[in-house]
Design a protein around this motif. Sequence first.
Motif, PDB file in Angstrom:
ATOM      1  N   GLN A   1       0.826  -1.208   0.000  1.00  0.00           N
ATOM      2  CA  GLN A   1       0.000   0.000   0.000  1.00  0.00           C
ATOM      3  C   GLN A   1       0.862   1.260   0.000  1.00  0.00           C
ATOM      4  O   GLN A   1       0.536   2.233  -0.677  1.00  0.00           O
ATOM      5  N   GLN A   2       1.970   1.231   0.718  1.00  0.00           N
ATOM      6  CA  GLN A   2       2.870   2.388   0.711  1.00  0.00           C
ATOM      7  C   GLN A   2       3.458   2.596  -0.680  1.00  0.00           C
ATOM      8  O   GLN A   2       3.561   3.737  -1.147  1.00  0.00           O
ATOM      9  N   SER A   3       3.811   1.516  -1.342  1.00  0.00           N
ATOM     10  CA  SER A   3       4.350   1.614  -2.704  1.00  0.00           C
ATOM     11  C   SER A   3       3.290   2.157  -3.661  1.00  0.00           C
ATOM     12  O   SER A   3       3.571   3.045  -4.473  1.00  0.00           O
ATOM     13  N   GLU A   4       2.079   1.602  -3.559  1.00  0.00           N
ATOM     14  CA  GLU A   4       0.997   2.060  -4.424  1.00  0.00           C
ATOM     15  C   GLU A   4       0.677   3.525  -4.160  1.00  0.00           C
ATOM     16  O   GLU A   4       0.432   4.287  -5.100  1.00  0.00           O
ATOM     17  N   LEU A   5       0.685   3.921  -2.894  1.00  0.00           N
ATOM     18  CA  LEU A   5       0.424   5.307  -2.546  1.00  0.00           C
ATOM     19  C   LEU A   5       1.511   6.218  -3.110  1.00  0.00           C
ATOM     20  O   LEU A   5       1.217   7.278  -3.672  1.00  0.00           O
ATOM     21  N   ALA A   6       2.757   5.803  -2.997  1.00  0.00           N
ATOM     22  CA  ALA A   6       3.868   6.604  -3.536  1.00  0.00           C
ATOM     23  C   ALA A   6       3.736   6.731  -5.055  1.00  0.00           C
ATOM     24  O   ALA A   6       3.929   7.824  -5.614  1.00  0.00           O
ATOM     25  N   MET A   7       3.392   5.614  -5.726  1.00  0.00           N
ATOM     26  CA  MET A   7       3.212   5.666  -7.177  1.00  0.00           C
ATOM     27  C   MET A   7       2.033   6.563  -7.545  1.00  0.00           C
ATOM     28  O   MET A   7       2.115   7.350  -8.498  1.00  0.00           O
ATOM     29  N   LEU A   8       0.945   6.462  -6.794  1.00  0.00           N
ATOM     30  CA  LEU A   8      -0.231   7.282  -7.060  1.00  0.00           C
ATOM     31  C   LEU A   8       0.086   8.764  -6.849  1.00  0.00           C
ATOM     32  O   LEU A   8      -0.308   9.613  -7.650  1.00  0.00           O
ATOM     33  N   LYS A   9       0.834   9.065  -5.786  1.00  0.00           N
ATOM     34  CA  LYS A   9       1.229  10.451  -5.549  1.00  0.00           C
ATOM     35  C   LYS A   9       2.089  10.965  -6.692  1.00  0.00           C
ATOM     36  O   LYS A   9       1.923  12.107  -7.140  1.00  0.00           O
ATOM     37  N   THR A  10       3.011  10.131  -7.170  1.00  0.00           N
ATOM     38  CA  THR A  10       3.879  10.522  -8.281  1.00  0.00           C
ATOM     39  C   THR A  10       3.047  10.780  -9.534  1.00  0.00           C
ATOM     40  O   THR A  10       3.240  11.785 -10.225  1.00  0.00           O
TER      41      THR A  10
END
Length: 184
Positions: free
Chosen positions: A69-78
């Motif tokens: 979820q942290q990875s997905e959130l970071a990708m989504l933020k990017t």
Amino acid sequence: MKILNHQIHNIVNLIHSIKDKNLDWRAANQDQQIKLSHARILADKKLAAELAKKSVQLAHEIALLKTRQQSELAMLKTRCKEDVEDYQQYLESLQQLKLAIQSSYAHLPDAIAHTIHHHAKSLLNSMWEAEDFEEKITREAQLIKFMTTVHEEMRLYRAGTLGENLPNKTLNLIHQEKSQSKPN
């Protein structure tokens, strides 16, 4: 009194006989009770070990989910940051378009340049806000068609090959798109 003594004696004998039977039963079943006790202790230990194992597995799965979820959130933020930058660039391009229209058609009222600019922004926003991918592509194609028409008409006007004083193709395209988007 002798009867009372006799009854008490019988009661005491009865109690002793019950205790003896209980003791005999315990002695006869002692091995089985020890086995049951050991089996219960082993079952408790096995259950505790299984719960500990499940707890470790669950903690691992939770850690994996958090990482994912942290990875997905970071990708989504990017992606969102890039989308905002792209949108900002689109808006800057549309502002440049408005300025180009105003300089190319210096004789036009500002309202026409603003109308063309507003329509382009409206197309951009409808493209940007489209939830469905196919609709987004359709809106993008409309925006590209509109921008191509505006730029081609400005180029022809500046070259002197367009005999009209108004960007008629652009204005007709706006009118056409507005009439198509009205509910019947």
